[in-house]
Design a protein around this motif. Sequence first.
Motif: not given
Length: 416
Positions: A158-171
């Motif tokens: 259930g983890v957003s590992v990498f969303a490049p356009n938002w610079d999300w990491h391991d959310v």
Amino acid sequence: MKRTSRDIRTANRYGVLRHIVAESPVSRQELAAATGLSLATVANLVGELLELGLLVEVGFEDSDGGRPRGLVAVNAEGGALIGVDVAETYIHVELYDLALTVLARAEEELRPGENEPAQVLAHIASAVATVVGEAGIPAERVLGVGVSMPGMVDREGGVSVFAPNWDWHDVPLLSLLAEHIPYPLHLDNPLRACTIAELWFGAARGCDDAVVVNLGTGVGAGIALGGALHRGVTNSAGEWGHTTLVLDGRLCHCGNHGCVETYVGAPGIMQNLRELAPESPLLHPDDQTATIAALAQGVADGDPVAVKVVRDTARYLGAAVADLVNLLNPEVIVLSSWVARALGRPLLDEVREAVARHALRRPLESTRIVLCPIPSNPVSLGAATFALEGSLASVGQKAQKPPRRPAGTTRTRSAL
């Protein structure tokens, strides 16, 4: 990974229900012929689905003088499913009955810079509450919520590992959402959501090998092989938008240069327009949606700048799609998501011509390239289908002791 008997039974359950959703009402004999399963297996699976309230008996059909054949259909009122399409500029949510008919929809805009996890989560929770309220559905009838999140996701954790356009990491997206949404949650990304929607309801129905090209702010390719989603070892298959199209080309959010996404995603198309005609009134510098809509209208009006931008975009896209044809030899390639929908047939025609210039003749002869035929939002529909599949996969697990789950994940209760 070796498939267990439970995996096989769950896949058969998907196949039977998928056919019933598409062809309702249908007899058990027709289901056996369509799925290749034995009549006894189909009868057992239909019996399970009837007991769970997902199907209903709806009478009989004549069978050329033999015993009348009982017909089954989806029990549309047997539950509700919610699909959430999280994109870089909006959140779109739809609530469906079990026949996958839209009962309510909601959309919330994500303004520039409004991309912190807490902000996005608040919008998702708000939109989910809105559709449940509008549809007047009791909470116990909601079988699950599928959430499509751009970028790389760990669907099991259930983890957003990498969303490049938002610079999300391991959310830890689902564990955070579980604090606000009281339904079983299922996470994946738009590549898989669009592909499962096409397999169940769209251009890939009945196909073993298909590719769904997702054209939005980001770009990717959902892949189906042997009639099932191809996920790869880490659920990362399909990041075709981050393959190199132009050596030393445009800088991408992922940190590399010349990615497919930088030339055919919405920001890339805006850059194509900016380089051709920086002062063009078609360009809305801070609004992707308005720019793509203006280009679509410009093509319809015969504006030479719009026609040239769409043609140039199709040249890039056609070269990249030709790679998919040569590499995967699919039966169908579907152009999906909001950019493809907006630019429509003019883009499709140009892409087909460009692919014909780059692809090998033999694989191309067996590949159809089409626009997504699904009239509603295919990402939301696919996300809701993940929730349906999650419910089907949980059948028979109530009596089992739940497995120990990694920290930061949600516990998906059986909804049936």
